[in-house]
Design a protein around this motif. Structure first.
Motif, PDB file in Angstrom:
ATOM      1  N   PHE A  16     -45.043 -23.182  -6.640  1.00 46.51           N
ATOM      2  CA  PHE A  16     -45.493 -24.173  -5.668  1.00 46.51           C
ATOM      3  C   PHE A  16     -44.763 -23.892  -4.359  1.00 46.51           C
ATOM      4  CE2 PHE A  16     -45.889 -26.485  -9.743  1.00 46.51           C
ATOM      5  CZ  PHE A  16     -47.229 -26.821  -9.685  1.00 46.51           C
ATOM      6  N   ASP A  17     -45.474 -23.991  -3.234  1.00 45.97           N
ATOM      7  CA  ASP A  17     -44.791 -23.826  -1.954  1.00 45.97           C
ATOM      8  C   ASP A  17     -44.157 -25.158  -1.538  1.00 45.97           C
ATOM      9  OD1 ASP A  17     -46.753 -25.429  -0.626  1.00 45.97           O
ATOM     10  OD2 ASP A  17     -47.945 -23.684  -0.119  1.00 45.97           O
ATOM     11  N   ARG A  18     -43.448 -25.130  -0.436  1.00 46.31           N
ATOM     12  CA  ARG A  18     -42.708 -26.317   0.017  1.00 46.31           C
ATOM     13  C   ARG A  18     -43.628 -27.519   0.232  1.00 46.31           C
ATOM     14  NH1 ARG A  18     -37.594 -26.830   2.726  1.00 46.31           N
ATOM     15  NH2 ARG A  18     -37.429 -24.591   2.435  1.00 46.31           N
ATOM     16  N   LYS A  67     -50.863 -25.167 -11.147  1.00 50.27           N
ATOM     17  CA  LYS A  67     -51.439 -24.374 -10.063  1.00 50.27           C
ATOM     18  C   LYS A  67     -51.789 -23.016 -10.650  1.00 50.27           C
ATOM     19  CE  LYS A  67     -50.245 -22.208  -5.647  1.00 50.27           C
ATOM     20  NZ  LYS A  67     -49.162 -22.036  -4.651  1.00 50.27           N
ATOM     21  N   ARG A  68     -53.082 -22.691 -10.645  1.00 45.36           N
ATOM     22  CA  ARG A  68     -53.581 -21.403 -11.143  1.00 45.36           C
ATOM     23  C   ARG A  68     -54.404 -20.748 -10.035  1.00 45.36           C
ATOM     24  NH1 ARG A  68     -53.295 -20.675 -16.749  1.00 45.36           N
ATOM     25  NH2 ARG A  68     -52.561 -22.537 -17.842  1.00 45.36           N
ATOM     26  N   PRO A  69     -53.756 -19.917  -9.219  1.00 52.29           N
ATOM     27  CA  PRO A  69     -54.466 -19.310  -8.081  1.00 52.29           C
ATOM     28  C   PRO A  69     -55.719 -18.533  -8.454  1.00 52.29           C
ATOM     29  CG  PRO A  69     -52.112 -18.996  -7.860  1.00 52.29           C
ATOM     30  CD  PRO A  69     -52.344 -19.570  -9.222  1.00 52.29           C
ATOM     31  N   TYR A  78     -55.803 -26.292  -8.675  1.00 53.12           N
ATOM     32  CA  TYR A  78     -54.920 -27.364  -9.129  1.00 53.12           C
ATOM     33  C   TYR A  78     -55.571 -28.146 -10.259  1.00 53.12           C
ATOM     34  CZ  TYR A  78     -52.779 -26.394  -4.622  1.00 53.12           C
ATOM     35  OH  TYR A  78     -52.197 -25.762  -3.552  1.00 53.12           O
ATOM     36  N   ALA A  79     -54.731 -28.589 -11.204  1.00 57.83           N
ATOM     37  CA  ALA A  79     -55.240 -29.410 -12.303  1.00 57.83           C
ATOM     38  C   ALA A  79     -54.158 -30.363 -12.771  1.00 57.83           C
ATOM     39  CB  ALA A  79     -55.689 -28.532 -13.471  1.00 57.83           C
ATOM     40  N   VAL A  80     -54.587 -31.539 -13.223  1.00 58.44           N
ATOM     41  CA  VAL A  80     -53.707 -32.481 -13.911  1.00 58.44           C
ATOM     42  C   VAL A  80     -54.176 -32.513 -15.347  1.00 58.44           C
ATOM     43  CG1 VAL A  80     -52.984 -34.890 -14.128  1.00 58.44           C
ATOM     44  CG2 VAL A  80     -53.245 -33.866 -11.857  1.00 58.44           C
TER      45      VAL A  80
END
Length: 110
Positions: A16-18, A67-69, A78-80
């Protein structure tokens, strides 16, 4: 540079980025304040970055934010995912995907 056996350089891992962490940790803070969540863990793997949230540290995660690019062009990166493994929400916009968890903060007054 020699890497210890079993480890890969950081550029081989999804993270994950900032900005993404800011969005996730903002929600996490609100959920902690509401008494819903108590702990979290992060995993950065070759295919996926995972932010897991727990009610107690000794339990299985209540939710996983992934996060699966590679899914960016298809279903959304993105997924929950719920405790039972069901995908609760998937999409391209992290804030919109996380709304499925924010519903738990809404409580009826009366």
């Amino acid at each position: 540079m020699n890497m210890p056996l079993g480890l890969t350089p950081d550029h081989d891992r999804v993270a994950f980025d900032r900005a993404e962490l800011g969005v996730i940790l903002s929600l996490y803070g609100r959920m902690v304040a509401a008494g819903e969540w108590r702990d979290y863990a992060m995993s950065f793997l070759r295919e996926v970055a995972i932010f897991s949230v727990f009610r107690r540290a000794t339990e299985h995660p209540l939710y996983r934010i992934e996060k699966r690019p590679r899914l960016r062009a298809a279903q959304g990166q993105y997924a929950v995912i719920g405790m039972d493994g069901r995908v609760l929400k998937r999409g391209q916009d992290l804030r919109i995907v996380l709304r499925v968890l924010e519903k738990k903060l809404i409580r009826s007054v009366g």
